[in-house]
Design a protein around this motif. Sequence first.
Motif, PDB file in Angstrom:
ATOM      1  N   ASP A 287       0.833  -1.207   0.000  1.00 31.65           N
ATOM      2  CA  ASP A 287       0.000   0.000   0.000  1.00 31.65           C
ATOM      3  C   ASP A 287       0.870   1.261   0.000  1.00 31.65           C
ATOM      4  OD1 ASP A 287      -2.286  -1.566   0.048  1.00 31.65           O
ATOM      5  OD2 ASP A 287      -2.368  -1.600   2.243  1.00 31.65           O
ATOM      6  N   TYR A 288       1.919   1.219   0.796  1.00 30.18           N
ATOM      7  CA  TYR A 288       2.812   2.383   0.854  1.00 30.18           C
ATOM      8  C   TYR A 288       3.519   2.588  -0.476  1.00 30.18           C
ATOM      9  CZ  TYR A 288       6.468   5.532   2.503  1.00 30.18           C
ATOM     10  OH  TYR A 288       7.314   6.602   2.661  1.00 30.18           O
ATOM     11  N   ALA A 289       3.933   1.498  -1.104  1.00 33.41           N
ATOM     12  CA  ALA A 289       4.590   1.602  -2.412  1.00 33.41           C
ATOM     13  C   ALA A 289       3.642   2.198  -3.444  1.00 33.41           C
ATOM     14  CB  ALA A 289       5.085   0.234  -2.858  1.00 33.41           C
ATOM     15  N   GLU A 290       2.370   1.851  -3.359  1.00 36.02           N
ATOM     16  CA  GLU A 290       1.399   2.411  -4.299  1.00 36.02           C
ATOM     17  C   GLU A 290       1.286   3.921  -4.128  1.00 36.02           C
ATOM     18  OE1 GLU A 290      -3.353   1.898  -5.482  1.00 36.02           O
ATOM     19  OE2 GLU A 290      -2.407   0.565  -4.019  1.00 36.02           O
ATOM     20  N   THR A 291       1.350   4.382  -2.884  1.00 33.69           N
ATOM     21  CA  THR A 291       1.315   5.821  -2.642  1.00 33.69           C
ATOM     22  C   THR A 291       2.537   6.510  -3.226  1.00 33.69           C
ATOM     23  OG1 THR A 291       0.063   5.484  -0.591  1.00 33.69           O
ATOM     24  CG2 THR A 291       1.187   7.599  -0.856  1.00 33.69           C
ATOM     25  N   LEU A 296       5.471   9.812  -7.362  1.00 32.14           N
ATOM     26  CA  LEU A 296       6.487   9.874  -8.402  1.00 32.14           C
ATOM     27  C   LEU A 296       5.881  10.185  -9.759  1.00 32.14           C
ATOM     28  CD1 LEU A 296       8.695   6.791  -7.449  1.00 32.14           C
ATOM     29  CD2 LEU A 296       9.002   9.178  -6.813  1.00 32.14           C
ATOM     30  N   SER A 297       4.671   9.715  -9.974  1.00 30.72           N
ATOM     31  CA  SER A 297       4.014   9.950 -11.257  1.00 30.72           C
ATOM     32  C   SER A 297       3.495  11.371 -11.385  1.00 30.72           C
ATOM     33  CB  SER A 297       2.852   8.968 -11.440  1.00 30.72           C
ATOM     34  OG  SER A 297       3.316   7.634 -11.380  1.00 30.72           O
ATOM     35  N   ALA A 298       3.287  12.017 -10.246  1.00 30.88           N
ATOM     36  CA  ALA A 298       2.674  13.346 -10.272  1.00 30.88           C
ATOM     37  C   ALA A 298       3.684  14.480 -10.284  1.00 30.88           C
ATOM     38  CB  ALA A 298       1.746  13.519  -9.063  1.00 30.88           C
ATOM     39  N   ALA A 299       4.955  14.166 -10.029  1.00 30.17           N
ATOM     40  CA  ALA A 299       5.933  15.248  -9.922  1.00 30.17           C
ATOM     41  C   ALA A 299       7.272  14.802 -10.454  1.00 30.17           C
ATOM     42  CB  ALA A 299       6.085  15.694  -8.456  1.00 30.17           C
ATOM     43  N   SER A 300       8.011  15.775 -10.971  1.00 29.66           N
ATOM     44  CA  SER A 300       9.401  15.542 -11.371  1.00 29.66           C
ATOM     45  C   SER A 300      10.213  16.668 -10.779  1.00 29.66           C
ATOM     46  CB  SER A 300       9.543  15.542 -12.890  1.00 29.66           C
ATOM     47  OG  SER A 300       9.076  16.751 -13.427  1.00 29.66           O
ATOM     48  N   ARG A 301      11.019  16.348  -9.762  1.00 24.61           N
ATOM     49  CA  ARG A 301      11.732  17.385  -9.036  1.00 24.61           C
ATOM     50  C   ARG A 301      12.661  18.167  -9.938  1.00 24.61           C
ATOM     51  NH1 ARG A 301      14.522  13.701  -5.410  1.00 24.61           N
ATOM     52  NH2 ARG A 301      16.068  15.334  -5.233  1.00 24.61           N
ATOM     53  N   PRO A 302      12.707  19.491  -9.794  1.00 28.97           N
ATOM     54  CA  PRO A 302      13.657  20.295 -10.566  1.00 28.97           C
ATOM     55  C   PRO A 302      15.075  20.072 -10.075  1.00 28.97           C
ATOM     56  CG  PRO A 302      12.484  21.651  -8.976  1.00 28.97           C
ATOM     57  CD  PRO A 302      11.818  20.306  -8.951  1.00 28.97           C
ATOM     58  N   SER A 303      16.025  20.569 -10.850  1.00 29.94           N
ATOM     59  CA  SER A 303      17.429  20.278 -10.561  1.00 29.94           C
ATOM     60  C   SER A 303      17.885  20.837  -9.227  1.00 29.94           C
ATOM     61  CB  SER A 303      18.318  20.853 -11.667  1.00 29.94           C
ATOM     62  OG  SER A 303      18.120  22.256 -11.777  1.00 29.94           O
ATOM     63  N   ILE A 304      17.258  21.876  -8.728  1.00 28.37           N
ATOM     64  CA  ILE A 304      17.711  22.451  -7.463  1.00 28.37           C
ATOM     65  C   ILE A 304      17.614  21.435  -6.338  1.00 28.37           C
ATOM     66  CG2 ILE A 304      15.420  23.433  -7.091  1.00 28.37           C
ATOM     67  CD1 ILE A 304      16.607  25.574  -5.402  1.00 28.37           C
ATOM     68  N   PHE A 305      16.597  20.549  -6.384  1.00 30.70           N
ATOM     69  CA  PHE A 305      16.438  19.553  -5.343  1.00 30.70           C
ATOM     70  C   PHE A 305      16.981  18.200  -5.772  1.00 30.70           C
ATOM     71  CE2 PHE A 305      12.680  22.416  -4.965  1.00 30.70           C
ATOM     72  CZ  PHE A 305      13.186  23.160  -3.919  1.00 30.70           C
ATOM     73  N   ARG A 306      17.421  18.072  -7.012  1.00 30.49           N
ATOM     74  CA  ARG A 306      17.904  16.800  -7.507  1.00 30.49           C
ATOM     75  C   ARG A 306      19.401  16.642  -7.301  1.00 30.49           C
ATOM     76  NH1 ARG A 306      15.735  17.254 -12.293  1.00 30.49           N
ATOM     77  NH2 ARG A 306      17.669  17.658 -13.409  1.00 30.49           N
ATOM     78  N   ALA A 310      22.216  19.506  -2.516  1.00 36.76           N
ATOM     79  CA  ALA A 310      21.030  19.996  -1.818  1.00 36.76           C
ATOM     80  C   ALA A 310      20.538  19.014  -0.787  1.00 36.76           C
ATOM     81  CB  ALA A 310      19.903  20.273  -2.820  1.00 36.76           C
ATOM     82  N   ALA A 311      21.227  17.892  -0.614  1.00 40.27           N
ATOM     83  CA  ALA A 311      20.770  16.861   0.312  1.00 40.27           C
ATOM     84  C   ALA A 311      20.554  17.387   1.719  1.00 40.27           C
ATOM     85  CB  ALA A 311      21.753  15.687   0.322  1.00 40.27           C
ATOM     86  N   PRO A 312      21.518  18.105   2.311  1.00 36.94           N
ATOM     87  CA  PRO A 312      21.288  18.587   3.657  1.00 36.94           C
ATOM     88  C   PRO A 312      20.294  19.728   3.726  1.00 36.94           C
ATOM     89  CG  PRO A 312      23.377  19.386   2.847  1.00 36.94           C
ATOM     90  CD  PRO A 312      22.845  18.426   1.820  1.00 36.94           C
ATOM     91  N   LEU A 313      19.919  20.294   2.589  1.00 35.96           N
ATOM     92  CA  LEU A 313      18.949  21.386   2.592  1.00 35.96           C
ATOM     93  C   LEU A 313      17.529  20.854   2.645  1.00 35.96           C
ATOM     94  CD1 LEU A 313      20.540  23.681  -0.137  1.00 35.96           C
ATOM     95  CD2 LEU A 313      20.930  23.702   2.315  1.00 35.96           C
ATOM     96  N   ASP A 314      17.252  19.792   1.867  1.00 36.36           N
ATOM     97  CA  ASP A 314      15.882  19.285   1.833  1.00 36.36           C
ATOM     98  C   ASP A 314      15.667  18.109   2.772  1.00 36.36           C
ATOM     99  OD1 ASP A 314      16.939  17.043   0.599  1.00 36.36           O
ATOM    100  OD2 ASP A 314      16.528  17.795  -1.404  1.00 36.36           O
ATOM    101  N   GLY A 315      16.737  17.611   3.380  1.00 36.01           N
ATOM    102  CA  GLY A 315      16.588  16.522   4.337  1.00 36.01           C
ATOM    103  C   GLY A 315      16.213  15.217   3.710  1.00 36.01           C
ATOM    104  N   GLY A 316      16.326  15.096   2.411  1.00 29.57           N
ATOM    105  CA  GLY A 316      16.019  13.828   1.761  1.00 29.57           C
ATOM    106  C   GLY A 316      14.658  13.835   1.115  1.00 29.57           C
ATOM    107  N   VAL A 317      14.574  14.309  -0.098  1.00 27.12           N
ATOM    108  CA  VAL A 317      13.317  14.327  -0.821  1.00 27.12           C
ATOM    109  C   VAL A 317      13.019  12.923  -1.308  1.00 27.12           C
ATOM    110  CG1 VAL A 317      12.119  15.380  -2.766  1.00 27.12           C
ATOM    111  CG2 VAL A 317      13.824  16.672  -1.524  1.00 27.12           C
ATOM    112  N   PRO A 318      11.765  12.458  -1.291  1.00 24.46           N
ATOM    113  CA  PRO A 318      11.464  11.121  -1.791  1.00 24.46           C
ATOM    114  C   PRO A 318      12.030  10.913  -3.178  1.00 24.46           C
ATOM    115  CG  PRO A 318       9.536  12.080  -0.757  1.00 24.46           C
ATOM    116  CD  PRO A 318      10.570  13.157  -0.800  1.00 24.46           C
ATOM    117  N   ARG A 319      12.534   9.747  -3.444  1.00 24.88           N
ATOM    118  CA  ARG A 319      13.198   9.446  -4.708  1.00 24.88           C
ATOM    119  C   ARG A 319      12.217   9.569  -5.868  1.00 24.88           C
ATOM    120  NH1 ARG A 319      14.414   6.032  -0.980  1.00 24.88           N
ATOM    121  NH2 ARG A 319      12.972   4.433  -1.700  1.00 24.88           N
TER     122      ARG A 319
END
Length: 327
Positions: A287-291, A296-306, A310-319
Motif C-alpha cells: 500500500d505504501y509503495a502504491e502511494t 512519483l508519477s505526479a511530480a518531477s523534481r527540478p534540478s535544485i532539489f535533484r 542539496a541533500a542537507p537542505l531538503d533533508g532527503g526528498v522522496p526518490r
Amino acid sequence: MHGVVEALNRWGTEWTTVVVAVVWQSTLVALLVAAAAHALARSSPGVRYWLWQIVAVKLLIVPLWSCSLPLHWLTAESTSAPRVATLDESLIVAVPASVPPVAADSEARATLHGRPIAGRSTPWLSRMTWRGWLFAAWGIIVLVQVGRIGAQRARLSKVLAKAEPGDEHLVAVVGQVAGRLMLKRAPRVVTTELDCSPFVCGILRSVLVLPRELVGTLDALELGQIVAHELAHVKRRDLVWGWIPEIARVLYFFHPVAHWVNYRIRLERELACDQMAMRDSGRTAADYAETLVRVLSAASRPSIFRTSAAAPLDGGVPRTIKDEAQP
C-alpha cells in the motif's frame, strides 16, 4: 609573491600526506562497513545508516587525528628554493688582475664550457612544487563547490518566499502526524506551485513544502503517509546529520569512497523514513509503495532539489523517477 609560493609548497606537502592517510584509511573502513551492511541486509535500515555515517565521520576526523604512512618521498623537505651550483676547482680559471672584479664575475657567470649559466632569480611559478599546485587546485575546486551550495540555498530561499501557508486541513494533518511521531514542535507547512516532490528543509525551524497540485490528488490516508515520511526526517535529525557526508564529499571530491558513502547514506536514510512512515500509517509495504508511485508519477523534481549538494537542505526528498535513472 615568494612568501605565498613558499606557503603553498609547505601546505601542499602537509596536505598531500594527510590525503594519503585519508584515502587508505577511509577505503579500509568503507570495505569493512560494506561487509557489515551486507551481513545486516535484513536488519533495520537505520542500523546500516549509522554504519555508513561512521565512514563519513572518519573522512572528516582523519586530518585531525591520522595514522599517516611513513612515505618519505612525500614528506621530504621542499625543493622549491633555488639550488646553488658548485664548481669543480679544476674549472676555476685565473682572472688577470687588469680585469675589473665586476666584469670578471659577470663573465664567469655568463658562460661555463660554452653554455650560459642561469642567474639566481627565477620566475615565481617555477618555484611551485607539484604538491603546491595540487593543493592550490584542490582549494579552488572546493571553493567552487561551496559557491554552488550557496547559490542553491539562495534559490531555495526564493522558492520558500513564493510559497503560501498551508490551509487548516494541512496544518491539522501535520500536527496529528507530528504528535504520533512525538515531535516537540510540528514544522511549518507551506504549499507551492512548483512541480516538485514533498520535502522538508531548515535546521532550526523546519518547513514542510508540499506541491499544491499533488495535495489535491491524495486522499487523507495517502497524505498522512507522505507527511509521515517527511516528518521522519525531522524526527531522525537528518537535516543536521546530512551535512557530515556532504562536507566529506565536498572536501574529498576526488575520492570515490566519499561519493559512495554519500549515496549509501542517502539510500538508507530514505529506507529508514519509509519504514517509519509505514509504522505510523499501519499500512502494508504494498500500500505504501502504491502511494509512492502516485507521488512519483505526479511530480518531477527540478534540478535544485535533484543535486546531491542539496541533500542537507531538503533533508532527503522522496526518490523520483529521474533520481532512480541516475547512477
